[in-house]
Scaffold this motif. Structure first.
Motif, PDB file in Angstrom:
ATOM      1  N   GLN A  51       0.887  -1.155   0.000  1.00  0.00           N
ATOM      2  CA  GLN A  51       0.000   0.000   0.000  1.00  0.00           C
ATOM      3  C   GLN A  51       0.927   1.207   0.000  1.00  0.00           C
ATOM      4  O   GLN A  51       1.810   1.296   0.858  1.00  0.00           O
ATOM      5  N   VAL A  52       0.749   2.115  -0.954  1.00  0.00           N
ATOM      6  CA  VAL A  52       1.643   3.256  -1.083  1.00  0.00           C
ATOM      7  C   VAL A  52       0.831   4.534  -1.209  1.00  0.00           C
ATOM      8  O   VAL A  52      -0.184   4.576  -1.910  1.00  0.00           O
ATOM      9  N   LYS A  53       1.289   5.581  -0.539  1.00  0.00           N
ATOM     10  CA  LYS A  53       0.651   6.895  -0.612  1.00  0.00           C
ATOM     11  C   LYS A  53       0.950   7.541  -1.965  1.00  0.00           C
ATOM     12  O   LYS A  53       2.105   7.624  -2.385  1.00  0.00           O
ATOM     13  N   VAL A  54      -0.120   7.971  -2.634  1.00  0.00           N
ATOM     14  CA  VAL A  54      -0.015   8.753  -3.871  1.00  0.00           C
ATOM     15  C   VAL A  54      -1.116   9.807  -3.798  1.00  0.00           C
ATOM     16  O   VAL A  54      -1.908   9.821  -2.873  1.00  0.00           O
ATOM     17  N   THR A  55      -1.180  10.669  -4.779  1.00  0.00           N
ATOM     18  CA  THR A  55      -2.298  11.615  -4.805  1.00  0.00           C
ATOM     19  C   THR A  55      -3.555  10.875  -5.259  1.00  0.00           C
ATOM     20  O   THR A  55      -3.478   9.813  -5.896  1.00  0.00           O
ATOM     21  N   VAL A  56      -4.705  11.442  -4.948  1.00  0.00           N
ATOM     22  CA  VAL A  56      -5.971  10.848  -5.366  1.00  0.00           C
ATOM     23  C   VAL A  56      -6.015  10.734  -6.895  1.00  0.00           C
ATOM     24  O   VAL A  56      -6.439   9.713  -7.442  1.00  0.00           O
ATOM     25  N   GLU A  57      -5.541  11.759  -7.579  1.00  0.00           N
ATOM     26  CA  GLU A  57      -5.535  11.760  -9.044  1.00  0.00           C
ATOM     27  C   GLU A  57      -4.604  10.680  -9.606  1.00  0.00           C
ATOM     28  O   GLU A  57      -4.945  10.009 -10.585  1.00  0.00           O
ATOM     29  N   VAL A  82      -2.767   3.527  -2.821  1.00  0.00           N
ATOM     30  CA  VAL A  82      -2.977   2.555  -3.879  1.00  0.00           C
ATOM     31  C   VAL A  82      -2.402   1.210  -3.430  1.00  0.00           C
ATOM     32  O   VAL A  82      -1.346   1.153  -2.806  1.00  0.00           O
ATOM     33  N   GLU A  83      -3.159   0.157  -3.727  1.00  0.00           N
ATOM     34  CA  GLU A  83      -2.662  -1.197  -3.469  1.00  0.00           C
ATOM     35  C   GLU A  83      -1.937  -1.669  -4.724  1.00  0.00           C
ATOM     36  O   GLU A  83      -2.454  -1.518  -5.837  1.00  0.00           O
ATOM     37  N   ASP A  90       5.375  -3.714 -12.838  1.00  0.00           N
ATOM     38  CA  ASP A  90       6.640  -3.416 -13.511  1.00  0.00           C
ATOM     39  C   ASP A  90       7.582  -2.812 -12.475  1.00  0.00           C
ATOM     40  O   ASP A  90       7.186  -1.877 -11.765  1.00  0.00           O
ATOM     41  N   PRO A  91       8.795  -3.312 -12.326  1.00  0.00           N
ATOM     42  CA  PRO A  91       9.704  -2.805 -11.289  1.00  0.00           C
ATOM     43  C   PRO A  91       9.953  -1.303 -11.366  1.00  0.00           C
ATOM     44  O   PRO A  91      10.035  -0.631 -10.331  1.00  0.00           O
ATOM     45  N   ALA A  97       6.344   4.753  -7.929  1.00  0.00           N
ATOM     46  CA  ALA A  97       5.260   4.927  -6.958  1.00  0.00           C
ATOM     47  C   ALA A  97       5.797   5.035  -5.535  1.00  0.00           C
ATOM     48  O   ALA A  97       5.358   5.894  -4.759  1.00  0.00           O
ATOM     49  N   VAL A  98       6.746   4.192  -5.180  1.00  0.00           N
ATOM     50  CA  VAL A  98       7.328   4.237  -3.829  1.00  0.00           C
ATOM     51  C   VAL A  98       8.060   5.558  -3.625  1.00  0.00           C
ATOM     52  O   VAL A  98       7.936   6.190  -2.569  1.00  0.00           O
ATOM     53  N   THR A  99       8.791   6.002  -4.629  1.00  0.00           N
ATOM     54  CA  THR A  99       9.510   7.269  -4.530  1.00  0.00           C
ATOM     55  C   THR A  99       8.534   8.430  -4.387  1.00  0.00           C
ATOM     56  O   THR A  99       8.750   9.343  -3.587  1.00  0.00           O
ATOM     57  N   GLU A 100       7.428   8.406  -5.143  1.00  0.00           N
ATOM     58  CA  GLU A 100       6.432   9.463  -5.024  1.00  0.00           C
ATOM     59  C   GLU A 100       5.838   9.488  -3.616  1.00  0.00           C
ATOM     60  O   GLU A 100       5.684  10.553  -3.022  1.00  0.00           O
ATOM     61  N   GLY A 101       5.513   8.316  -3.082  1.00  0.00           N
ATOM     62  CA  GLY A 101       4.976   8.260  -1.716  1.00  0.00           C
ATOM     63  C   GLY A 101       5.948   8.834  -0.712  1.00  0.00           C
ATOM     64  O   GLY A 101       5.562   9.577   0.204  1.00  0.00           O
ATOM     65  N   TRP A 102       7.220   8.518  -0.889  1.00  0.00           N
ATOM     66  CA  TRP A 102       8.258   9.056  -0.001  1.00  0.00           C
ATOM     67  C   TRP A 102       8.330  10.570  -0.134  1.00  0.00           C
ATOM     68  O   TRP A 102       8.369  11.288   0.869  1.00  0.00           O
ATOM     69  N   CYS A 103       8.313  11.066  -1.377  1.00  0.00           N
ATOM     70  CA  CYS A 103       8.403  12.515  -1.613  1.00  0.00           C
ATOM     71  C   CYS A 103       7.199  13.261  -1.037  1.00  0.00           C
ATOM     72  O   CYS A 103       7.340  14.397  -0.569  1.00  0.00           O
ATOM     73  N   LEU A 104       6.027  12.650  -1.070  1.00  0.00           N
ATOM     74  CA  LEU A 104       4.831  13.283  -0.523  1.00  0.00           C
ATOM     75  C   LEU A 104       4.843  13.330   1.002  1.00  0.00           C
ATOM     76  O   LEU A 104       4.074  14.071   1.596  1.00  0.00           O
ATOM     77  N   THR A 105       5.731  12.554   1.616  1.00  0.00           N
ATOM     78  CA  THR A 105       5.731  12.399   3.065  1.00  0.00           C
ATOM     79  C   THR A 105       6.953  13.021   3.739  1.00  0.00           C
ATOM     80  O   THR A 105       6.841  13.583   4.821  1.00  0.00           O
ATOM     81  N   ALA A 106       8.105  12.921   3.118  1.00  0.00           N
ATOM     82  CA  ALA A 106       9.356  13.407   3.712  1.00  0.00           C
ATOM     83  C   ALA A 106       9.341  14.926   3.828  1.00  0.00           C
ATOM     84  O   ALA A 106       8.676  15.614   3.046  1.00  0.00           O
ATOM     85  N   PRO A 107      10.088  15.471   4.786  1.00  0.00           N
ATOM     86  CA  PRO A 107      10.206  16.935   4.886  1.00  0.00           C
ATOM     87  C   PRO A 107      10.770  17.525   3.588  1.00  0.00           C
ATOM     88  O   PRO A 107      11.597  16.912   2.907  1.00  0.00           O
ATOM     89  N   SER A 108      10.309  18.719   3.248  1.00  0.00           N
ATOM     90  CA  SER A 108      10.673  19.319   1.964  1.00  0.00           C
ATOM     91  C   SER A 108      12.178  19.460   1.770  1.00  0.00           C
ATOM     92  O   SER A 108      12.671  19.301   0.655  1.00  0.00           O
ATOM     93  N   GLY A 109      12.924  19.767   2.818  1.00  0.00           N
ATOM     94  CA  GLY A 109      14.377  19.888   2.676  1.00  0.00           C
ATOM     95  C   GLY A 109      15.032  18.571   2.315  1.00  0.00           C
ATOM     96  O   GLY A 109      15.957  18.526   1.491  1.00  0.00           O
ATOM     97  N   LEU A 110      14.562  17.480   2.912  1.00  0.00           N
ATOM     98  CA  LEU A 110      15.095  16.152   2.605  1.00  0.00           C
ATOM     99  C   LEU A 110      14.749  15.767   1.171  1.00  0.00           C
ATOM    100  O   LEU A 110      15.588  15.232   0.444  1.00  0.00           O
ATOM    101  N   VAL A 111      13.533  16.077   0.744  1.00  0.00           N
ATOM    102  CA  VAL A 111      13.119  15.800  -0.638  1.00  0.00           C
ATOM    103  C   VAL A 111      13.970  16.605  -1.614  1.00  0.00           C
ATOM    104  O   VAL A 111      14.464  16.068  -2.610  1.00  0.00           O
ATOM    105  N   ALA A 112      14.181  17.877  -1.329  1.00  0.00           N
ATOM    106  CA  ALA A 112      14.985  18.729  -2.216  1.00  0.00           C
ATOM    107  C   ALA A 112      16.417  18.201  -2.335  1.00  0.00           C
ATOM    108  O   ALA A 112      16.975  18.157  -3.439  1.00  0.00           O
TER     109      ALA A 112
END
Length: 129
Positions: A51-57, A82-83, A90-91, A97-112
């Protein structure tokens, strides 16, 4: 032909490659993925799903494009989890998807910092990768 499906070990390697990812046993069946104490994913080896966090869209697009791989999960505010069926994904799509979930969650400085090192445009500002 593109490889389909990943093993539990491959999934954990993809997730653990992101900065400051912590794995925590969430329940008997689920392992949680966290960054600085905030969750962005869950993994069940027994079910071969994540299960990974993504935007609703993004969730709507993923499920609409490939319902054999992606399914709707819960919604929380602007996020639509999303499940992902690990034996069918596809790997490269999984890593995205995993990277997007991480980016949506991590602090902005860490993402940058991560995006600068990886040569990526910002996910949070909407410019994509």
């Amino acid at each position: 032909m593109t490889k389909r499906g990943v093993t539990p070990e491959e999934f954990l390697r993809i997730a653990s490659a992101l900065p400051e990812v912590e794995l925590a046993q969430y329940s008997e069946e689920w392992v949680g993925l966290r960054v600085r104490g905030k969750g962005f994913g869950y993994f069940s080896e027994a079910r071969l799903t994540a299960q990974v966090k993504v935007t609703v869209e993004e969730r709507a697009a993923m499920v609409g494009e490939d319902p054999e791989v992606y399914g709707s999960s819960w919604t929380s505010g602007r996020f639509g989890w999303v499940e992902i069926r690990l034996d069918r994904v596809d790997p490269a799509e999984l890593a995205e998807a995993v990277t997007e979930g991480w980016c949506l969650t991590a602090p902005s400085g860490l993402v940058a910092d991560y995006e600068a090192r990886a040569g990526l445009a910002s996910v949070k500002d909407g410019s994509g990768r």
